[in-house]
Design an enzyme around this catalytic site. Structure first.
Site, mmCIF file in Angstrom:
data_model
loop_
_atom_site.group_PDB
_atom_site.id
_atom_site.type_symbol
_atom_site.label_atom_id
_atom_site.label_comp_id
_atom_site.label_asym_id
_atom_site.label_seq_id
_atom_site.Cartn_x
_atom_site.Cartn_y
_atom_site.Cartn_z
ATOM 1 N N TRP A 464 0.860 -1.105 0.027
ATOM 2 C CA TRP A 464 -0.095 0.109 -0.055
ATOM 3 C C TRP A 464 0.864 1.179 0.011
ATOM 4 C CZ3 TRP A 464 -0.753 -4.240 3.188
ATOM 5 C CH2 TRP A 464 -1.929 -5.247 2.904
ATOM 6 N N ASP A 465 2.143 1.094 -0.217
ATOM 7 C CA ASP A 465 3.159 2.370 -0.037
ATOM 8 C C ASP A 465 2.657 2.869 1.334
ATOM 9 O OD1 ASP A 465 5.111 4.032 -1.000
ATOM 10 O OD2 ASP A 465 3.760 5.138 -2.287
ATOM 11 N N TYR A 466 2.987 2.313 2.308
ATOM 12 C CA TYR A 466 2.869 2.817 3.608
ATOM 13 C C TYR A 466 4.290 3.106 4.232
ATOM 14 C CZ TYR A 466 -2.571 2.467 4.203
ATOM 15 O OH TYR A 466 -3.664 2.824 4.141
#
Length: 816
Positions: A464-466
Site C-alpha cells: 500500500w506504499d505505507y
C-alpha cells in the site's frame, strides 16, 4: 397593448421558465440513469427516485404548469429530510446534498409569476418567497456547520506533564538540527512570543534563494541556526548562510546539480551541522555543513565560508552511488538531511518509486564526518558486505530504502531508520525474506558495527506504499520503573507507536488483528496486521454516505465508483479486475513532516491527512499499450525530449503513482491520489481532508482535534474559492511548538502560516505566504529577539504556488 398581452401569456419570462424546466429534466435524467446503476450496485435509491420526479417536474415547468414548481418544492423538502437523515447536521456533508438543489429551488420559486395561474399567482409568489426565506435559513445552518472548526474536548491543563527531554543537543537560542534537536521534538523553550502577544508578529526579513526549479518544485526546507547564522539548502541543493538578525546572505555554494537528476520533486529538507572534535575553531572546516544532494552526493563545506572541505572525500564531496551499478539520473537521490552519530554520517536515499522492481539498492551507508571515508554499509540481503561490494558486484538491487530523515541517539550509539518498501510498492510476490522482514520498519542501527540492533515492523508485506515517512521522535518516558528512553513512531496509516528505544519493545500495547484477504496475490497477504492501542489518527472506515461533490450529480458519480471498487476497509488488498480503495492513502496519516512534542506539557502535536486513494493494478500488456515505461527506457527518454521541446515535463502531468510502470512485476500501478473527480478536481470523500490534533503522551488520549486548513485556495475546476472556511485541507510539512504555548505550522494548501493555542486548538495568528508553505518551521533567538522562520517554496504535488522565499517573523523591535 398587444406587446403587453404577449408578455402576460408568456413572452421572454416564459422562455426562461421553459429553459429551466428543460435543465431540471436533464438533471433528472442524469440522476435517474446513474441512480439506476447505483441501485444495481446495491447503493442508495434516492437518486433514481428523485431523478424520475425531476424529469416530471421539469416537463411540467417546460409546459408552464404550476404543478411542476410545486412538485420541485416537494422534491427539495424530501431531499432536505433525506439529507439530514443520512448525515445529520454535518455541514460539509450537507453541501452537495442541498446547496445545488437550493439554487434550483430559488429559480423555481422566481418562476411563479410566469406560470399559468391556477389558484392565484400572487399567493403562490408570496408562498414561494416565504419558502426561499425558510430555505435560506436552512442554507445558513449548513454553511455555519461547515465553517465551524471542531475542537473536541479542550482541556485547561495539557496532558499529565513531565515528559523528559533526552540529554542530547537541545534547542534554545539555536535550532541545531532538522528536527530542532537530536531528539526531533521540534520544541523550543523560548517564551518571548506567547499567546498574549503573538498577534503582534510581523515580518522581520525575507530572503530569496533565486532557485525556482520549474515544474517539479517543492523545496520542503527547514533551516538550521547555530550562533549568529542560519544554514539552509534550496530545492536544487544550493547552500546558503544567512545573518540570523537581518537575513542577509553571508555566503552561498552551488554543487551544480543537473535538472535531469531531479527525481519526483526538487526537494532538500535540510542540512546537517558538525563541529570537528579537538580542532581549533579557526581551522578550515573545523565546523562544517553537510548536505545530501539530488544526484547522490554528500557535500561538506566550511560553515564560516562555504568553501568545500578539501579533506572530505574528493574536494568536499563523496558519492553514495559507488557500488550501486551506475543508476540512471533521478533514480537515486538524497532529499533529507543526513544524521551524525559518534562522528559517522548516516544516510539513506530515495529510490524513485514505481519504476522497476530491480531498481537501485536501498543500502544504508555510514561515512566518516571528517574524511568522508566509508565506515560501514548495511545491505539487508548481503550482511557479509560491510563496506563496498567486491569487484564486479553491486549492493543488492531493489531492497527497501530510507528516503526520509533518521534520528540520532548519541548516548546509545544508535540511529533510527524509518524504512520504506522494495522498489515495486504494490506487488510483493518477488520479495525475499529479508525484504519482508525489514520493509516498513523502524530499524535501530548500531553505528559502531553498522548492523541492526533491533527493528519494529508496522506493516507486514506492505503493498500500500505505507513506507515510514515520518522522522521518529525521542523522549524519556516516566514509568513505574522510572524514566525509560523511548521513541515515538508515527505512520502513514495513522497509528502512533511508543517503543523502548533500547530494545524496540512497545511501551503501549500493539495488537494483532485480522485484516482483509484476497487480491491478485492472496497467498502473500498477511492474515493479521499490528494495530497500536496507544493512539491512531486514522478515522472510521469509509461508507457510501461519505462520498462528496459539488452537486448531487458528482456525488452520485463518486457513490457509483465506491460501489464498483474493491473495498473491505483498512488494508483492502490490491486488485487488477477493478479499482481498490486505499484508506488512508499513501500521503498519510503522518508523512515526512512528522510530529512535534512539548516535553513540559507532555503533549504530542500531530497534523495529519485524511484522504483515500483510488487505485488499480494494471496488467503489463495494458500498461505497455498505455506507454507506461520507466525513466531509463529509450521510449520514455524520447517522449521526455519531445515534452521538453514543448516546454513541459512528463512527470508534471501526473501525481506520484499515476501510471507507474513497476517493471519486473506483472502489474503497473495507477493511483488516483486523494481520489479526485477528473471533471471537477474535487475529492470524492467529504471534508475534512486534513486535521491537527494534540495527544496526551502518557495515555494516548486525544486532548483536542480540529480540521486544519481553510478553503481559500480550494474550489471546483481549480478555481480558488477564497472562502475563509476551515474545510481541512491536505497538508505536507509539520509543526514546531514552544514553551510559550504556541504551535506554529503552515503545511496546508491555503498558503497560510498560523499560530495555534496549544491549550485550546484555536488559531490566534496567521499570515498569508507568497507561496505554499510545505515545510517545517523553525524557531530561534538572536540578540534577545525571538524569530519564527518558514520556507515558502510551494509544492507541485500539493498544487500550491512556487516560490523561493525564506521568511522570518518577530515581534516589533523594541516591543519584544
Amino acid at each position: 397593448m398587444p406587446s403587453i398581452e404577449r408578455r402576460r401569456k408568456g413572452g421572454f419570462g416564459s422562455a426562461l421558465v421553459r429553459l429551466l424546466g428543460v435543465v431540471i429534466a436533464l438533471i433528472g435524467l442524469t440522476l435517474a440513469i446513474g441512480g439506476g446503476q447505483l441501485i444495481m450496485l446495491g447503493g442508495s435509491p434516492y437518486y433514481l427516485i428523485v431523478g424520475l420526479l425531476m424529469i416530471l417536474s421539469g416537463g411540467l415547468l417546460a409546459l408552464l404548469r404550476t404543478a411542476g414548481a410545486w412538485l420541485y418544492i416537494l422534491i427539495f423538502i424530501g431531499t432536505a429530510i433525506w439529507a439530514v437523515w443520512e448525515v445529520g447536521l454535518n455541514g460539509w456533508a450537507l453541501v452537495p446534498r442541498v446547496i445545488a438543489p437550493l439554487v434550483l429551488l430559488v429559480l423555481v420559486v422566481l418562476s411563479f409569476p410566469a406560470l399559468k395561474r391556477e389558484g392565484g399567482g400572487g399567493k403562490l409568489a408570496l408562498g414561494g418567497i416565504g419558502l426561499i426565506v425558510v430555505m435560506g435559513l436552512i442554507s445558513g445552518v449548513v454553511v455555519a456547520q461547515a465553517n465551524k472548526a471542531r475542537v473536541d474536548s479542550p482541556v485547561p491543563a495539557m496532558g499529565q506533564g513531565g515528559i523528559g527531554d533526552p540529554a542530547m543537543i537541545r534547542t534554545g537560542a539555536d535550532w541545531p538540527a532538522y528536527g530542532g534537536a537530536d531528539s526531533a521534538q521540534r520544541y523550543s523553550p523560548l517564551t518571548q512570543i506567547n499567546k498574549d502577544n503573538v498577534k503582534g508578529l510581523q515580518r522581520a526579513w525575507t530572503f530569496r534563494t533565486g532557485d525556482l526549479p520549474g515544474e517539479l518544485f517543492g523545496a520542503e526546507t527547514t533551516p538550521l541556526k547555530i550562533g549568529d547564522t542560519l544554514y539552509l539548502c534550496s530545492g536544487r541543493n544550493r547552500l546558503f548562510a544567512l545573518d540570523a538578525t537581518t537575513g542577509k546572505q553571508k555566503w552561498t555554494y552551488d554543487p551544480q546539480v543537473a535538472d535531469d537528476q531531479i527525481p519526483y520533486t526538487a526537494a532538500c529538507r535540510g542540512v546537517t551541522y558538525f563541529a570537528t572534535p579537538n580542532v581549533d575553531a579557526a581551522q578550515p572546516c573545523a565546523t562544517r555543513i553537510i548536505e545530501g544532494t539530488l544526484d547522490g552526493r554528500l557535500i561538506a563545506v566550511d560553515a564560516r565560508t562555504g568553501v568545500p572541505c578539501a579533506g572530505f572525500g574528493s574536494n568536499g564531496a563523496v558519492s553514495i552511488k559507488a557500488g550501486m551499478g551506475d543508476p540512471y539520473p533521478g533514480m537515486v537521490s538524497i532529499t533529507s538531511a543526513p544524521v551524525i552519530v559518534r562522528g559517522v554520517i548516516v544516510t539513506g536515499h530515495q529510490v524513485l518509486d514505481g519504476q522497476k522492481r530491480w531498481n537501485a539498492s536501498g543500502v544504508i551507508q555510514g561515512f566518516d564526518a571528517v574524511t568522508g571515508q566509508l565506515r560501514f554499509a548495511w545491505d539487508m540481503m548481503r550482511p557479509d558486505i560491510t563496506t563496498l561490494p567486491p569487484a564486479g558486484q553491486t549492493y543488492t538491487p531493489g531492497t527497501p530504502n530510507m528516503w526520509t530523515t533518521a534520528t540520532a541517539d548519541e548516548a546509545l550509539g544508535l540511529v533510527f531508520l524509518p524504512m520504506g518498501n522494495s522498489a515495486a510498492d504494490y506487488y510483493s510476490g518477488l520479495r525475499r525474506p529479508a525484504e519482508n522482514e525489514y520493509s516498513t520498519s523502524l530499524v535501530a542501527l548500531d553505528v559502531t558495527t553498522g548492523k541492526p540492533r533491533w527493528h519494529f515492523q508496522t506493516v507486514r508485506k506492505d503493498v500500500w506504499d505505507y513506507d515510514l515517512g515520518s522522522q521518529a521522535t525521542l523522549v524519556d518516558m516516566p514509568t513505574a520503573a522510572g524514566l525509560v528512553p523511548a521513541v515515538v513512531l508515527p505512520s502513514k496509516q495513522g497509528d502512533l507507536y511508543i517503543l523502548d528505544r533500547r530494545t524496540g519493545q512497545p511501551l503501549h500495547k500493539v495488537e494483532e488483528r485480522r485484516v482483509p484477504q484476497g487480491g491478485v496475490e492472496p497467498s502473500q497477504r498477511s492474515p493479521t496486521q499490528p494495530f497500536s492501542l496507544f493512539h491512531t489518527l486514522r478515522k472510521p472506515e469509509l461508507t457510501e454516505r461519505d462520498m462528496w461533490g459539488m452537486s448531487p450529480i458528482d456525488q452520485m458519480f463518486c457513490r457509483i465508483q465506491f460501489r464498483q471498487a474493491a473495498y473491505e476497509g483498512y488494508f483492502t488488498p490490491p486488485t487488477a479486475d477493478r479499482p481498490f480503495i486505499q484508506y488512508p492513502g499513501y500521503n498519510g496519516g503522518s508523512d515526512w513532516g512528522g510530529v512535534a512534542v512539548d516535553p513540559a506539557r507532555g503533549v504530542i502535536v500531530a497534523n495529519y491527512n485524511d484522504m483515500p486513494n483510488h487505485n488499480r493494478l494494471v496488467p503489463r500488456a495494458e500498461a505497455d499499450r498505455l506507454g507506461w515505461f520507466p525513466r531509463d527506457d529509450p521510449r520514455y527518454i524520447e517522449r521526455e525530449k519531445e515534452a521538453a521541446n514543448r516546454g513541459g515535463n512528463l512527470s508534471k502531468s501526473k501525481a506520484e503513482g499515476a501510471g507507474d510502470p513497476q517493471i519486473g512485476v506483472p502489474y503497473a500501478i495507477d493511483v488516483n491520489a486523494g481520489w479526485r473527480v477528473k471533471f471537477t478536481g474535487l475529492l470524492c470523500k467529504q471534508p475534512p481532508y486534513g486535521g491537527i490534533r494534540t495527544i496526551d503522551l502518557k495515555t494516548g488520549r486525544t486532548l483536542w482535534d480540529r480540521p486544519f486548513g481553510t478553503a481559500r485556495k480550494n474550489g471546483p475546476f481549480g478555481i480558488p474559492s477564497m472562502l475563509p472556511v476551515e474545510i481541512g485541507t491536505p497538508n505536507n510539512g509539520g509543526a514546531a511548538v514552544t514553551a510559550g504555548g504556541l504551535i506554529f505550522i503552515a503545511a496546508a494548501t491555503d498558503d497560510l502560516i498560523r499560530a495555534i493555542d496549544i491549550e485550546t486548538g484555536k488559531t490566534v495568528w496567521s499570515d498569508v505566504l507568497p507561496a505554499g508553505g510545505q515545510a517545517n518551521p523553525m524557531i530561534y533567538e538572536q540578540n534577545g529577539r525571538q524569530y519564527l522562520v518558514i520556507m515558502a517554496g510551494g509544492h507541485h504535488f500539493m498544487e500550491t504556488p512556487e516560490g523561493d522565499y525564506v521568511i522570518a517573523y518577530a515581534l516589533p523591535a523594541g516591543g519584544a
